[in-house]
Each structure stands twice: as C-alpha cells, then as structure tokens.
Design a protein around this motif. Structure first.
Motif, PDB file in Angstrom:
ATOM      1  N   ALA A  18      -0.510   8.619  -5.458  1.00 61.23           N
ATOM      2  CA  ALA A  18       0.098   7.640  -6.343  1.00 61.23           C
ATOM      3  C   ALA A  18       1.616   7.782  -6.349  1.00 61.23           C
ATOM      4  O   ALA A  18       2.152   8.884  -6.452  1.00 61.23           O
ATOM      5  N   GLY A  19       2.305   6.664  -6.224  1.00 61.53           N
ATOM      6  CA  GLY A  19       3.760   6.661  -6.215  1.00 61.53           C
ATOM      7  C   GLY A  19       4.378   6.866  -4.851  1.00 61.53           C
ATOM      8  O   GLY A  19       5.594   6.707  -4.683  1.00 61.53           O
ATOM      9  N   GLU A  20       3.548   7.217  -3.859  1.00 64.85           N
ATOM     10  CA  GLU A  20       4.077   7.475  -2.514  1.00 64.85           C
ATOM     11  C   GLU A  20       4.428   6.161  -1.819  1.00 64.85           C
ATOM     12  O   GLU A  20       3.694   5.175  -1.904  1.00 64.85           O
ATOM     13  N   ARG A  21       5.542   6.185  -1.121  1.00 61.53           N
ATOM     14  CA  ARG A  21       5.967   4.989  -0.400  1.00 61.53           C
ATOM     15  C   ARG A  21       5.299   4.951   0.965  1.00 61.53           C
ATOM     16  O   ARG A  21       5.318   5.933   1.713  1.00 61.53           O
ATOM     17  N   LEU A  22       4.712   3.807   1.302  1.00 61.93           N
ATOM     18  CA  LEU A  22       4.081   3.652   2.609  1.00 61.93           C
ATOM     19  C   LEU A  22       5.149   3.427   3.677  1.00 61.93           C
ATOM     20  O   LEU A  22       6.244   2.936   3.386  1.00 61.93           O
ATOM     21  N   PRO A  23       4.851   3.789   4.921  1.00 57.17           N
ATOM     22  CA  PRO A  23       5.789   3.519   6.012  1.00 57.17           C
ATOM     23  C   PRO A  23       6.071   2.018   6.121  1.00 57.17           C
ATOM     24  O   PRO A  23       5.260   1.203   5.685  1.00 57.17           O
ATOM     25  N   PRO A  24       7.204   1.632   6.717  1.00 55.74           N
ATOM     26  CA  PRO A  24       7.490   0.211   6.912  1.00 55.74           C
ATOM     27  C   PRO A  24       6.400  -0.465   7.739  1.00 55.74           C
ATOM     28  O   PRO A  24       5.674   0.186   8.481  1.00 55.74           O
ATOM     29  N   GLU A  25       6.302  -1.789   7.599  1.00 51.42           N
ATOM     30  CA  GLU A  25       5.272  -2.549   8.307  1.00 51.42           C
ATOM     31  C   GLU A  25       5.331  -2.308   9.811  1.00 51.42           C
ATOM     32  O   GLU A  25       4.291  -2.193  10.465  1.00 51.42           O
ATOM     33  N   GLY A  57      12.768  -5.556  -0.856  1.00 53.12           N
ATOM     34  CA  GLY A  57      13.844  -4.583  -0.688  1.00 53.12           C
ATOM     35  C   GLY A  57      13.498  -3.172  -1.110  1.00 53.12           C
ATOM     36  O   GLY A  57      14.290  -2.249  -0.908  1.00 53.12           O
ATOM     37  N   ARG A  58      12.301  -2.986  -1.706  1.00 54.85           N
ATOM     38  CA  ARG A  58      11.908  -1.649  -2.167  1.00 54.85           C
ATOM     39  C   ARG A  58      10.850  -1.024  -1.283  1.00 54.85           C
ATOM     40  O   ARG A  58      10.698   0.192  -1.243  1.00 54.85           O
ATOM     41  N   GLY A  59      10.084  -1.845  -0.595  1.00 57.66           N
ATOM     42  CA  GLY A  59       8.990  -1.326   0.206  1.00 57.66           C
ATOM     43  C   GLY A  59       7.676  -1.422  -0.541  1.00 57.66           C
ATOM     44  O   GLY A  59       7.545  -2.092  -1.567  1.00 57.66           O
ATOM     45  N   THR A  60       6.668  -0.713  -0.027  1.00 60.75           N
ATOM     46  CA  THR A  60       5.318  -0.728  -0.596  1.00 60.75           C
ATOM     47  C   THR A  60       4.944   0.666  -1.063  1.00 60.75           C
ATOM     48  O   THR A  60       5.085   1.640  -0.322  1.00 60.75           O
ATOM     49  N   PHE A  61       4.451   0.759  -2.302  1.00 60.14           N
ATOM     50  CA  PHE A  61       4.121   2.052  -2.901  1.00 60.14           C
ATOM     51  C   PHE A  61       2.661   2.059  -3.334  1.00 60.14           C
ATOM     52  O   PHE A  61       2.113   1.024  -3.737  1.00 60.14           O
ATOM     53  N   VAL A  62       2.051   3.235  -3.280  1.00 61.56           N
ATOM     54  CA  VAL A  62       0.681   3.398  -3.774  1.00 61.56           C
ATOM     55  C   VAL A  62       0.696   3.309  -5.293  1.00 61.56           C
ATOM     56  O   VAL A  62       1.480   3.988  -5.960  1.00 61.56           O
ATOM     57  N   SER A  63      -0.158   2.451  -5.829  1.00 63.65           N
ATOM     58  CA  SER A  63      -0.217   2.278  -7.282  1.00 63.65           C
ATOM     59  C   SER A  63      -0.850   3.496  -7.942  1.00 63.65           C
ATOM     60  O   SER A  63      -1.601   4.252  -7.322  1.00 63.65           O
ATOM     61  N   HIS A  64      -0.533   3.669  -9.214  1.00 60.37           N
ATOM     62  CA  HIS A  64      -1.200   4.702  -9.991  1.00 60.37           C
ATOM     63  C   HIS A  64      -2.623   4.252 -10.301  1.00 60.37           C
ATOM     64  O   HIS A  64      -2.930   3.060 -10.315  1.00 60.37           O
TER      65      HIS A  64
END
Length: 238
Positions: A18-25, A57-64
């Motif tokens: 949770a909260g981790e940013r996924l790599p760019p597309e 502009g923020r990217g994609t993050f794993v939801s809590h």
C-alpha cells in the motif's frame, strides 16, 4: 484482463504494498511484453476497482486496503476504523434540532413533528475522506445532545452519557453515484460510485435511537455478510 489479474495478484500478495508507486507505463509494458495501451487499460480497471490510485503528473500508487464493514455485528465507524488500524476523525458539517418529517418519523417510529436532532458529518480514516454521515436522533431520548462534542464516537456518547447504546440495527444497502456536493466533500469525481447505507439502530429496550442515510466511498469500502443455509436444521427421528 490477464495483465490486470497479474497486477491484482501482486497487490493481494503484498508484493506491491500500500502506498507504493508502480513503475511508469513504459516500464510495465516492456517488462510484461505488452503495449502501453494494454497496460493503460489494465491500470484503468484496477483504478475502478479501487486497487490503485492514479493522478496526473503523480503516477500510479497502490491503494490502501479497503475498510471492511461487518454486517453481522453492531459497531460504530470509529470502532471499525480503529480495529483496522486507521485513525478515526470527524468533521461536523451540521447539527440542527427540528420537527421530524414523515420519512424521518417512519425511520425512528415517531409521530411526524416529533423533535429530532439531525447531524451531518464527514468521516475520515487516517486523514482520507471515507463517509458522509447523515443521521437523525430522537430529541426526547437524548436531551441536550446537540450541545455535546460530536466529533468523536456518537455510539460511545449514547452509551456513556445516556445509557442507550445501539445493540441491534437494520441496514439497507443501495448503490448510488456521487452528486456534486458529495464528490467535493469526499474528494472524488462526480458520478463516482457510492454505497448508500440506510440504517435504523435500536437500543436494548427495542426503541429506535438512530435513523441514518450514510454514503460510503465505493473505492474505499466493502461489506462482509455471513450467511447460513436453511438446511442447517436439527432433524430428529420420530
């Protein structure tokens, strides 16, 4: 769908926390051997399921993790949040004493025009808006409650100050979409899914002590119901 399932499995196993940013597309597409369009569609589906959060502009993050609402027991939202490791808080939006309308009176089993207290609050878990609460309390059973501190647990206040803790409730769930004022308060898009929970809560003597119409963010909550089969009957021989 396969890419969506793969990413969902990595989230479920907490390989992606949770909260981790996924790599760019671009990196995801290269690593998975698919096109960026395929990755974008998979991320869109995960976003709709509430598993990831996407921001320009923020990217994609794993939801809590979603907040579980156990419908097999009566518990206030404060208790549910604390039990799942979230810090509960509330922003009081409105407190007003007024005569009960026909709908409110029916929910509280009162005569129309009886005094009730309407309380509207925004509930947050660890700073994240989760629920718009809108509930009515019979004024004669809770004199002076409108002047109390209503930023904490209402159920605890009912128990400790009035001796009328809810012990039973009837809840009805209905999927709806967010209207503009609800979307603004919950920090979601207009038209985003909400779960409307209409509830009447009863004290130990069987009288209603709360009638509520709460709206929960669909991407932050899920409901747990335990059921049994009618076949589980004690059949005895003659």
């Amino acid at each position: 769908m396969q890419i969506e399932d793969q990413l969902a499995e990595r989230i479920a196993s907490r390989e992606l926390s949770a909260g981790e940013r996924l790599p760019p597309e671009r990196e995801l597409a290269k690593g998975l051997g698919v096109s960026r369009m395929t990755v974008r569609q998979a991320l869109g589906s995960l976003d709709a399921r509430g598993l990831v959060e996407r921001g320009v502009g923020r990217g994609t993050f794993v939801s809590h993790r979603k907040l579980d609402h156990d419908l097999t027991r009566v518990a206030g939202l404060t208790e549910r949040l604390e039990r799942q490791g979230l810090e509960p808080s509330a922003k009081v939006l409105e407190v007003v004493e007024k005569p009960a309308t026909w709908a409110t009176a029916a929910g509280l089993e009162l005569q129309p025009g009886s005094p009730v207290v309407r309380i509207r609050r925004l509930r947050l878990g660890s700073g994240v808006p989760l629920v718009l609460e809108d509930f009515w309390i019979p004024g004669e059973r809770f004199p002076g409650i409108a002047d109390r501190d209503l930023s904490g647990s209402i159920y605890a206040l009912m128990r400790e100050e009035y001796g009328l803790e809810p012990v039973r409730a009837v809840e009805r769930l209905e999927p709806v979409v967010a209207r503009s004022h609800e979307a603004k308060a919950l920090k979601i898009e207009v038209g985003a899914p909400l779960m409307l929970v209409e509830r009447t809560a009863y004290a130990a003597d069987g009288t209603p002590v709360e009638f509520a119409r709460d709206r929960h963010r669909g991407d932050k909550a899920r409901w747990v119901v335990k059921v049994t089969s009618d076949a589980l009957v004690d059949v005895r021989p003659d």
